[in-house]
Motif scaffolding. Sequence first.
Motif: not given
Lengths: 516, 573
Positions: B139-142, B208-216, B347-362
Amino acid sequence: MIVKIGVGSCGLGAGAEQAIKALEKSGAEVKKVGCIGLCYLEPLVEVETSSGPVFYAHVDSKEKAEKIAREIKAGNFKSASMTRKELEQSANWKKQVRRVNGNCGEIDPENIDDYIKAGGYEGLKKALKMAPEKVIAEVDRTGLRGRGGAGFPAAKKWQFCRAAKGETRYNVCNADEGNPGAFMNRMLMEGDPHKVLEGLIISSYAIGASKGYVFVRAEKALAAERMRKAVADSRKKGFLGDNILGSRFGFDVEVVKSAGAYVCGEETALIEAIEGKRGTPRARPPYPAQRGLYDSPTNINNVETLAHVTMILSKGADWFNGVGTQKSKGTKVFCLTGSVERPGAYEVPIGFNLKELVHGIGGLDGKPKLIESGGPAGLCLKENQLDVPLDFETMQDEGTVMGSGGVVVFGEECCPVDVAKHFMRFTRDESCGKCTPCREGTTRLYEMLEDLTSGKGNRETLEKISKLSELIRDTAFCGLGQGATNPLVSAMKNFARDFEAHADGKCPSYVCGMGK
Amino acid sequence: MKKINLTIDGSKISVDEGTAVLEAAKQAKVRIPTLCHYEGLENYGACRLCVVEIEGRRNLPASCVTPVQEGMVVRTNTARLREARKELLKLILASHPADCKTCEKHGRCELQNLSYEFGIRDFGCRMHDKRHFIDETSPSIKRDLDKCILCGRCVRVCRDVQSVSVYDFANRGCASIVTPALCKNMSETNCVACGQCTIVCPTGALSETDSVEEVWALLKSGKRAVVQVAPAIRVSIGELFGCAPGTLVKGKLVTALKRLGFNEVFDTNFGADLTIMEEASELVEAVKEGKTHLASSCCPAWINFVEEFYPDLLPHLSTCKSPHQMVGALVKTYYAEKLGKKREDIAVVSIMPCTAKKYEIKRKELKGDVDAVLTTRELARMIKEVGLELNDLPESEFDAPFGITTGAGAIFGASGGVTEAALRTAAELITGKPHERIEFKEVRGFGNVRETELVIGGKKLKIAVAQTLGGARKLLEEIRSGRKTYNFVEVMACPGGCIGGGGQPIPVRESRQKVIEARAKAIYDLDASLPLRRSIDNPAIKQLYKEFLGKPSSKKSKEILHTSYKARKAYGV
């Protein structure tokens, strides 16, 4: 009546096993010995008759062995190939000076007592009575240079290692011989493993190493097995372990099988491999003598070098210096293969003439087209370049002709471009993949050589090859890469016409499936 | 240390013995191109772009692995070198995909930059297709192996800095690849998702795994779109808009997020303040009960690390959710109630300095309280996509109630910040009155393991702060063996803490350490400038407890703000 039969992997591969069974069944006293170096005669059987030893060649079947058994019983040796005397008078034997190979084909490599009877472990006994510095000085007096290809003076290497700071020192025997066409190390370990081991113990005493490794190429399973047995037997006799022969010197050896990569013959990659890591070279400095195995001072010598050490200590530096050139003393084993009558492993004095080796010893009729000397980092020479001494100093096309001692002879029918491509494929496949020039460069060179040999090349391809070869030589990380283009560059220079013809879509030798 | 004198391009320079020529050249203000060397990592010598000419040597040694020698004469910009470097670059490019325009690293790719600088227009040989796959299982790294140039930076950062060792080389020659053990997919490995590899990777091989489209899509969905911003973003995102490292762009960032279409822009610093209330209470409780080694739980890569390598120490972890998860949980309960909306309509979106947060929310325990995580880099792309010039935007304030924050929350972004923030509040919780000090500078800094002792209310508190997981491992080994005992342990997986996070802007030319230091300074300056600097003084926090949670560690707090951990099984074992 003792019947000696060669049980090197060469002899066994040629069918010695069946001969042994049949001869033993007949009640003959069979003695398994190492390979005498005459590949073209294997399996070779030597029978000690009352009128001197005789040889039977190509004893590769039950029937042939049974015939020998009958002749032994009858006391006539009618079908023998030759007598020992005849062999000793033959062109490929009398010019040899068999020192490191002296026991090969004579003693049972798996019997330590046989080795001791032949004067084995005398060198070690002498060494242990000397101060380590004196041992180094004795070897220094011969100027013994490494036989693995690089030719660094062994005594100097030891001095560096001895002087380096460190609690533990390691001593490694580099038995990762991986050059196509070179098998002198395998032959020696299979035929006289104790001589190598003794040299390792002596050098360890000289540098103050407490632990040794024999790093054997995995494909050379029999050599590894015999080295292991030698280590175990030697330990039982007190030549290894604590307080060797009552001295205060303690040392032990482990035989490690390499994972089978050519690059692991490179000292620092070899160290990584022993540590259980991926075999890729380390940056130097620090040199292994300063910081090598497990970050400790480490000495690394080739199999053949160590066997010479044994001989130097047992017979003395003066004896060793009895043959050779002004600058380099002693002997070197060459493995001669390819289009020659008598392929084999031949030990000759340093400085021996290459032409003499190929024609006199190899028995080549006519002219060879190409001689590759020194393996994948060696050179492709043409016939008129052969009249040179095989020593450390003679250079051709930026490389030494001698290298590690593999000489492959290609006859008139060969295509130099194809040969160069073959060697390039080897280095491409064996590149460890670490540095850009070796990893990517050899791939591109191979591609371009494929273009040339399939009619897709042109004159520009030749230019690109030259340029890229130079880049790889200049910028590669380790010796493998820096030398990777030697065969190609020398072939392009010495067989320029063939390369040009290929660029124009023709293969003059009809090898590459294009018009002439 | 002994000094060595040498000449580089005609200028004489004196450097420490053991310095590599590349480093010496840097000191002589000469930048030698390289792709495998990386500040702070062991030199590797593989790309060979840093070759130099050294008088007396026939070949061209790589300057990164050549130590200086007395009297050495080095040349770095001869025709022969330029030619060699250009050819080497071409060799790398020949087997590198030419899809720069669709690559995540476009514009910040070191290979692309060098290719431009060297004026490369063709590769001089046939393009070579690699046939590798893209690993998007994490979920974090591609990982896009086609773009890997085998520089080994990820191998070294993961092994030597993080002590995790996900990657190593496999195969030989041009078949070489960088891969997890047994060529497993990332999701099956022991990767803790810290993303440091995405920072050091010179190309687009790791991102990082790209979440931009998901947020749009979330913004389009008609749901109430709530965004929150981690403490470390406001001091780093400016770099992606041409600001100097350490430029604070808080108010502009809030405006940008509003313009992107978010209904509420909250501050994760609020979550940090709340974390402090909960964690400081845990600490006070632990000290009272004589329990040791209460460890912070804000950093998801650190949590993964403990679950993976030290499951026996899991009971020492604070059960507090990380700050953005606290905010997420409150938005979907407390705030949803206020809005009169159902949680699924927000919908809650977090702007994080972090790739592990992408894993965390799952993570299942966290119930999807946060719907998506964007890294600093991803958010910058979104802002650019809609044509906003961050620097030109007016300033806005974060929205209430989760926009009212203190300096204690702000310093969460730097290593040592959680500890300092906790101390500011814990002192009062222990003694019943505020501590005379606000700043505890002894826990700040960049050492991988820092220890300190403080006497608060007559009690001696032993504290350890670790940054990087290599530092964490060192600390945990001491703890596990019983050689060291602490009351409180803070670990941040990334160098410098979140300001050096795996999702942060990637310094290309600048020294990364200097960039991190500038970001840290900005964070501490921000803290010093705020009227409220202790979480316990945050009026919005007080209000929240009064209205909704009761008190720290109450049943409701436990239910909403705390979580649980379990041992991980990587590689199926």
